[in-house]
Design an enzyme around this catalytic site. Structure first.
Site, PDB file in Angstrom:
ATOM      1  CD  GLU A 130      -2.646   1.256   2.589  1.00  0.00           C
ATOM      2  OE1 GLU A 130      -3.004   2.365   3.031  1.00  0.00           O
ATOM      3  OE2 GLU A 130      -2.974   0.175   3.127  1.00  0.00           O
ATOM      4  CD  GLU A 135      -3.670   7.187   6.032  1.00  0.00           C
ATOM      5  OE1 GLU A 135      -4.588   6.429   6.379  1.00  0.00           O
ATOM      6  OE2 GLU A 135      -2.495   6.819   5.911  1.00  0.00           O
TER       7      GLU A 135
END
Length: 190
Positions: A130, A135
């Site tokens: 990932e 984020e």
């Protein structure tokens, strides 16, 4: 007699655009490029919303994609939102990825722009890998995370590879979030 001569060689690598969405067609996100994760159940981050494919939660207008969180009772959840993805529509290995985004404000929000390996169905997470391009955890305003998760480095073992930077106004204006991914490294940019 030997004559030695140096020659300077410049190698130019040309990148080609292989995927783009300018979100210039009003309505639902382009189904040729985008699909949806649907349902509730936490998705690994204890998320409380129910993800839908409704225009109430994901709509293109005025040249932007708007992902909308709504407080409403829906299929047993108190909130709805959208989770769009390009799975089974587009895949690549190595390159530059850029996305302009304005982030929501407030505790409980957790916007992210991220990529998973195509092999998630067989390798699972974190085996598929990932890359979190951006984020942002709402209770920590302006702190932007760039993270790589693999079997060797993940949040389960608290060994993830992560960098973070504080960006003033992340919730007030569009910013460009990007990675440059090569065989040897991934550089993250804001």
């Amino acid at each position: 007699q030997t004559i030695s001569k140096s020659i300077s060689v410049t190698v130019t690598v040309t990148m080609s655009l292989i995927f783009s969405d300018e979100f210039d067609t009003p309505g639902a996100p382009d189904p040729a490029r985008w699909g949806y994760d649907l349902g509730a159940g936490g998705w690994g981050n204890n998320e409380v919303q129910y993800y839908t494919n409704r225009l109430d939660n994901a709509v293109v207008s005025n040249g932007t994609l708007k992902i909308i969180l709504k407080k409403e009772n829906f299929s047993g959840s108190a909130y709805t939102s959208a989770r769009i993805l390009s799975r089974n529509k587009f895949s690549f290995k190595y390159g530059k990825v850029e996305c302009r985004a304005k982030l929501p404000a407030g505790g409980g929000t957790w916007p992210a722009i991220w990529m998973l390996g195509d092999n998630i169905g067989t390798a699972g997470w974190p085996g598929c890998g990932e890359i979190d391009i951006m984020e942002h955890v709402g209770f920590d305003p302006g702190v932007i995370h760039g993270t790589i998760h693999t079997e060797s480095f993940n949040h389960i073992d608290k060994t993830q590879n992560e960098g973070k930077v504080t960006i003033e106004g992340a919730q007030d204006a569009l910013h460009l979030y990007a990675i440059d991914w090569t065989k040897d490294k991934i550089d993250f940019y804001v």
